[in-house]
Motif scaffolding. Structure first.
Motif, PDB file in Angstrom:
ATOM      1  N   HIS A 302       0.710  -1.221   0.102  1.00 10.43           N
ATOM      2  CA  HIS A 302       0.168  -0.128  -0.077  1.00 10.43           C
ATOM      3  C   HIS A 302       0.933   1.241   0.047  1.00 10.43           C
ATOM      4  CE1 HIS A 302      -4.066  -1.772   0.983  1.00 10.43           C
ATOM      5  NE2 HIS A 302      -3.590  -2.475   0.082  1.00 10.43           N
ATOM      6  N   THR A 303       2.180   1.205  -0.378  1.00 11.21           N
ATOM      7  CA  THR A 303       2.703   2.282  -0.897  1.00 11.21           C
ATOM      8  C   THR A 303       2.815   2.491  -2.445  1.00 11.21           C
ATOM      9  OG1 THR A 303       5.029   1.298  -0.909  1.00 11.21           O
ATOM     10  CG2 THR A 303       4.170   1.935   1.006  1.00 11.21           C
ATOM     11  N   PRO A 304       3.522   3.462  -3.065  1.00 11.02           N
ATOM     12  CA  PRO A 304       3.628   3.643  -4.434  1.00 11.02           C
ATOM     13  C   PRO A 304       4.695   2.601  -5.220  1.00 11.02           C
ATOM     14  CG  PRO A 304       3.889   5.668  -3.381  1.00 11.02           C
ATOM     15  CD  PRO A 304       3.850   4.833  -2.196  1.00 11.02           C
ATOM     16  N   SER A 305       5.624   2.118  -4.332  1.00  4.80           N
ATOM     17  CA  SER A 305       6.400   1.071  -4.786  1.00  4.80           C
ATOM     18  C   SER A 305       6.258  -0.208  -3.984  1.00  4.80           C
ATOM     19  CB  SER A 305       7.825   1.660  -4.785  1.00  4.80           C
ATOM     20  OG  SER A 305       8.002   2.634  -5.623  1.00  4.80           O
ATOM     21  N   GLU A 306       5.384  -1.060  -4.230  1.00  4.20           N
ATOM     22  CA  GLU A 306       5.460  -2.552  -3.708  1.00  4.20           C
ATOM     23  C   GLU A 306       6.482  -3.314  -4.264  1.00  4.20           C
ATOM     24  OE1 GLU A 306       0.789  -2.415  -2.369  1.00  4.20           O
ATOM     25  OE2 GLU A 306       1.301  -2.921  -4.481  1.00  4.20           O
ATOM     26  N   MET A 307       7.279  -4.203  -3.533  1.00  3.32           N
ATOM     27  CA  MET A 307       8.367  -4.829  -4.186  1.00  3.32           C
ATOM     28  C   MET A 307       8.005  -6.368  -3.907  1.00  3.32           C
ATOM     29  SD  MET A 307      12.336  -5.143  -2.860  1.00  3.32           S
ATOM     30  CE  MET A 307      12.698  -3.202  -3.125  1.00  3.32           C
ATOM     31  N   ILE A 308       8.296  -6.943  -4.991  1.00  3.30           N
ATOM     32  CA  ILE A 308       8.142  -8.490  -5.122  1.00  3.30           C
ATOM     33  C   ILE A 308       9.428  -9.301  -5.636  1.00  3.30           C
ATOM     34  CG2 ILE A 308       5.756  -8.583  -4.877  1.00  3.30           C
ATOM     35  CD1 ILE A 308       7.208  -9.532  -8.319  1.00  3.30           C
ATOM     36  N   ASP A 309       9.684 -10.499  -5.614  1.00  2.00           N
ATOM     37  CA  ASP A 309      10.737 -11.390  -5.902  1.00  2.00           C
ATOM     38  C   ASP A 309      10.177 -12.008  -6.929  1.00  2.00           C
ATOM     39  OD1 ASP A 309      12.572 -13.255  -6.396  1.00  2.00           O
ATOM     40  OD2 ASP A 309      13.985 -12.384  -5.009  1.00  2.00           O
ATOM     41  N   LEU A 310      10.754 -12.143  -8.208  1.00  2.00           N
ATOM     42  CA  LEU A 310       9.993 -12.910  -9.242  1.00  2.00           C
ATOM     43  C   LEU A 310      10.074 -14.426  -8.984  1.00  2.00           C
ATOM     44  CD1 LEU A 310      11.295 -10.930 -12.241  1.00  2.00           C
ATOM     45  CD2 LEU A 310       8.917 -11.086 -11.799  1.00  2.00           C
ATOM     46  N   ARG A 311      11.117 -14.778  -8.276  1.00  2.00           N
ATOM     47  CA  ARG A 311      11.282 -16.291  -8.069  1.00  2.00           C
ATOM     48  C   ARG A 311      10.196 -16.646  -7.234  1.00  2.00           C
ATOM     49  NH1 ARG A 311      17.155 -15.683  -5.649  1.00  2.00           N
ATOM     50  NH2 ARG A 311      16.066 -13.581  -4.975  1.00  2.00           N
ATOM     51  N   ASP A 312       9.602 -15.553  -6.210  1.00  2.00           N
ATOM     52  CA  ASP A 312       8.537 -16.296  -5.614  1.00  2.00           C
ATOM     53  C   ASP A 312       7.133 -16.233  -6.516  1.00  2.00           C
ATOM     54  OD1 ASP A 312       9.935 -16.098  -3.475  1.00  2.00           O
ATOM     55  OD2 ASP A 312       9.393 -14.095  -3.034  1.00  2.00           O
ATOM     56  N   VAL A 313       7.024 -15.416  -7.405  1.00  2.00           N
ATOM     57  CA  VAL A 313       5.807 -15.622  -8.550  1.00  2.00           C
ATOM     58  C   VAL A 313       6.001 -17.146  -9.277  1.00  2.00           C
ATOM     59  CG1 VAL A 313       4.767 -14.372 -10.323  1.00  2.00           C
ATOM     60  CG2 VAL A 313       6.000 -13.137  -8.578  1.00  2.00           C
ATOM     61  N   GLN A 314       7.227 -17.165  -9.691  1.00  2.00           N
ATOM     62  CA  GLN A 314       7.325 -18.352 -10.468  1.00  2.00           C
ATOM     63  C   GLN A 314       7.074 -19.696  -9.606  1.00  2.00           C
ATOM     64  OE1 GLN A 314      10.832 -16.955 -12.068  1.00  2.00           O
ATOM     65  NE2 GLN A 314       9.985 -16.374 -13.906  1.00  2.00           N
ATOM     66  N   ASN A 315       7.525 -19.900  -8.492  1.00  2.13           N
ATOM     67  CA  ASN A 315       7.413 -20.789  -7.600  1.00  2.13           C
ATOM     68  C   ASN A 315       5.792 -20.890  -7.097  1.00  2.13           C
ATOM     69  OD1 ASN A 315      10.143 -22.149  -7.570  1.00  2.13           O
ATOM     70  ND2 ASN A 315      10.817 -20.426  -6.224  1.00  2.13           N
ATOM     71  N   GLY A 316       5.313 -19.801  -6.983  1.00  2.00           N
ATOM     72  CA  GLY A 316       3.826 -19.796  -6.655  1.00  2.00           C
ATOM     73  C   GLY A 316       3.068 -20.545  -7.962  1.00  2.00           C
ATOM     74  N   ILE A 317       3.237 -20.149  -9.171  1.00  3.28           N
ATOM     75  CA  ILE A 317       2.693 -20.555 -10.331  1.00  3.28           C
ATOM     76  C   ILE A 317       2.831 -21.954 -10.316  1.00  3.28           C
ATOM     77  CG2 ILE A 317       2.581 -20.726 -12.650  1.00  3.28           C
ATOM     78  CD1 ILE A 317       3.677 -17.562 -12.474  1.00  3.28           C
ATOM     79  N   ALA A 318       4.009 -22.425 -10.173  1.00  6.64           N
ATOM     80  CA  ALA A 318       4.193 -23.841 -10.207  1.00  6.64           C
ATOM     81  C   ALA A 318       3.404 -24.793  -8.955  1.00  6.64           C
ATOM     82  CB  ALA A 318       5.736 -24.228  -9.909  1.00  6.64           C
ATOM     83  N   LEU A 319       3.328 -24.064  -7.846  1.00 14.56           N
ATOM     84  CA  LEU A 319       2.750 -24.674  -6.745  1.00 14.56           C
ATOM     85  C   LEU A 319       1.257 -24.964  -7.172  1.00 14.56           C
ATOM     86  CD1 LEU A 319       2.610 -26.209  -4.169  1.00 14.56           C
ATOM     87  CD2 LEU A 319       2.561 -24.052  -3.151  1.00 14.56           C
ATOM     88  N   LEU A 320       0.775 -23.715  -7.495  1.00 15.95           N
ATOM     89  CA  LEU A 320      -0.652 -23.530  -7.771  1.00 15.95           C
ATOM     90  C   LEU A 320      -1.247 -24.416  -8.622  1.00 15.95           C
ATOM     91  CD1 LEU A 320      -2.541 -21.714  -6.126  1.00 15.95           C
ATOM     92  CD2 LEU A 320      -2.315 -20.188  -7.959  1.00 15.95           C
ATOM     93  N   THR A 321      -0.301 -24.461 -10.123  1.00 12.92           N
ATOM     94  CA  THR A 321      -0.885 -25.567 -11.091  1.00 12.92           C
ATOM     95  C   THR A 321      -0.830 -26.886 -10.677  1.00 12.92           C
ATOM     96  OG1 THR A 321       0.279 -24.002 -12.580  1.00 12.92           O
ATOM     97  CG2 THR A 321      -0.059 -26.065 -13.471  1.00 12.92           C
ATOM     98  N   LYS A 322       0.142 -27.320  -9.755  1.00 13.30           N
ATOM     99  CA  LYS A 322       0.128 -28.722  -9.387  1.00 13.30           C
ATOM    100  C   LYS A 322      -0.879 -29.069  -8.433  1.00 13.30           C
ATOM    101  CE  LYS A 322       3.417 -31.765  -6.530  1.00 13.30           C
ATOM    102  NZ  LYS A 322       2.944 -33.295  -7.349  1.00 13.30           N
ATOM    103  N   VAL A 323      -1.370 -27.917  -7.571  1.00 11.45           N
ATOM    104  CA  VAL A 323      -2.283 -28.188  -6.614  1.00 11.45           C
ATOM    105  C   VAL A 323      -3.753 -28.390  -7.327  1.00 11.45           C
ATOM    106  CG1 VAL A 323      -3.743 -26.953  -4.890  1.00 11.45           C
ATOM    107  CG2 VAL A 323      -1.415 -27.126  -4.440  1.00 11.45           C
ATOM    108  N   VAL A 324      -4.045 -27.556  -8.392  1.00 11.25           N
ATOM    109  CA  VAL A 324      -5.257 -27.482  -8.927  1.00 11.25           C
ATOM    110  C   VAL A 324      -5.376 -28.715 -10.036  1.00 11.25           C
ATOM    111  CG1 VAL A 324      -5.837 -25.411  -8.585  1.00 11.25           C
ATOM    112  CG2 VAL A 324      -4.823 -26.033 -10.750  1.00 11.25           C
ATOM    113  N   SER A 325      -4.090 -29.037 -10.492  1.00 12.02           N
ATOM    114  CA  SER A 325      -3.944 -30.314 -11.558  1.00 12.02           C
ATOM    115  C   SER A 325      -4.249 -31.717 -11.258  1.00 12.02           C
ATOM    116  CB  SER A 325      -2.608 -30.227 -12.290  1.00 12.02           C
ATOM    117  OG  SER A 325      -2.543 -28.916 -12.929  1.00 12.02           O
ATOM    118  N   GLU A 326      -3.723 -31.960  -9.800  1.00 17.91           N
ATOM    119  CA  GLU A 326      -4.001 -33.269  -9.251  1.00 17.91           C
ATOM    120  C   GLU A 326      -5.095 -33.394  -8.120  1.00 17.91           C
ATOM    121  OE1 GLU A 326      -0.208 -34.091  -7.603  1.00 17.91           O
ATOM    122  OE2 GLU A 326       0.880 -33.530  -9.428  1.00 17.91           O
ATOM    123  N   LYS A 327      -5.535 -34.654  -8.074  1.00 19.14           N
ATOM    124  CA  LYS A 327      -6.701 -35.100  -7.122  1.00 19.14           C
ATOM    125  C   LYS A 327      -6.624 -34.280  -5.977  1.00 19.14           C
ATOM    126  CE  LYS A 327      -9.267 -38.784  -5.735  1.00 19.14           C
ATOM    127  NZ  LYS A 327      -9.246 -40.191  -5.092  1.00 19.14           N
TER     128      LYS A 327
END
Ligand SMILES: [Zn+2]
Length: 331
Positions: A302-327
């Motif tokens: 909630h400031t004009p410059s919120e900072m993230i790390d791209l590795r967290d984004v990539q690993n988040g996508i990988a985890l979410l894809t696995k979670v929803v793809s499998e039983k």
């Protein structure tokens, strides 16, 4: 992915005025999903069919961002405002805003010599007008903050509205990565989260998921005198255990952690003492829906410059894809 992040974080969309970002998201999800619709409040709902007998999983990220709304225009054309969502007055002086009609303005303070922190009553927006008559905006007009994205190094980027456009990016990239999932997956890009998670409940009530995972940002404890949290940028996406508004479903927490371990993906456990997400609203709609959250660690929320790390984004996508793809079995 950087170009997509830049497109989303720089888009305009304070709560209830999400039209511009909504149009972008509809254009991006339509070629990928089996069905795309917009509900009565403006939530975008994109569905992907899974195999028979799977669960109905909802992934939800909010499109809206914090902003301001004009409440009064004085005789010299200066605009007083109310905030939309959790805008911090510490971040406002000199900040630029853009209204829905494209008009730009800058935030000024009544007494520029004062050393104390300003309150909202001390602040105004200057749109270059001299009177209410020549003021190009009106009472009730809404504005969002203006700040271009910047990449600091290989991994770290700053922008306004990482909260929660980075969640929208995670959803879109998960949608792209899906191949014949076990479960029906319902992607919701929600409205009005920043003013009290108002879009999520109706979206979940309407689409009847069995399980919900929200994707949003969380605070970190890795800056000088930061929050007392065990949460670092770059150490993995976070599996929420609790925040200020909810206890995540413990079965879902376990399932997400087991899947992260199985895929050898880094993750962190999130205990956030304040704030909440759309998962709070979905958990308590209908007869109750098991809900949890995958969070992207973010500094300076909630400031004009919120900072993230791209590795967290990539690993988040990988985890979410696995979670929803499998039983999915909650136990
Ligand atoms: Zn958020």
């Amino acid at each position: 992915m950087i170009d997509l992040i830049q497109k989303y974080v720089e888009a305009y969309g304070p709560s209830a005025y999400e039209d511009a970002i909504r149009e972008m998201i509809i254009a991006d999800v339509t070629p990928l999903a089996d069905d795309v619709s917009v509900d009565a409040l403006g939530n975008v709902i994109a569905k992907v069919k899974g195999k028979k007998n799977g669960q109905r999983v909802m992934l939800i990220a909010h499109m809206d961002e914090i902003g301001v709304m004009i409440s009064h225009i004085d005789k010299n054309g200066f605009c007083r405002f109310m905030r939309i969502g959790g805008v911090n007055p510490q971040t406002l002086i000199g900040h630029r805003v853009r209204f829905t009609n494209g008009v730009m303005g800058v935030i000024g303070v009544d007494d520029p010599r004062s050393q104390r922190l300003p309150k909202y009553d001390d602040l105004f927006i200057d749109v270059g007008a001299n009177s209410p008559e020549d003021c190009p905006v009106s009472i009730g007009d809404t504005a969002g903050f203006v700040r271009p994205m910047a990449q600091l190094n290989e991994h770290r980027i700053i922008a306004k509205s990482m909260d929660d456009r980075i969640g929208c990016v995670v959803l879109l990239e998960t949608l792209k990565a899906l191949k014949k999932p076990q479960n029906d997956v319902i992607f919701v890009f929600s409205v009005q989260e920043e003013v009290g998670t108002r879009g999520a409940g109706p979206a979940a009530f309407h689409t009847k998921p069995d399980v919900v995972i929200a994707v949003d940002v969380t605070a970190t404890g890795d800056t000088p005198k930061g929050f007392p949290m065990d949460m670092d940028l770059g150490k993995g996406p976070a599996i929420k255990v609790r925040d200020g508004g909810m206890l995540a479903d413990p079965r879902l927490v376990r399932l997400m952690r087991d899947q992260a371990l199985a895929a050898e993906l880094p993750y962190q456990m999130e205990i956030l003492p304040f704030g909440t997400t759309d998962a709070r609203a979905t958990q308590v709609t209908r007869g109750g829906i098991p809900s949890g959250c995958l969070s992207i660690p973010c500094r300076y929320i909630h400031t004009p410059s919120e900072m993230i790390d791209l590795r967290d984004v990539q690993n988040g996508i990988a985890l979410l894809t696995k979670v929803v793809s499998e039983k999915i079995e909650l136990k």
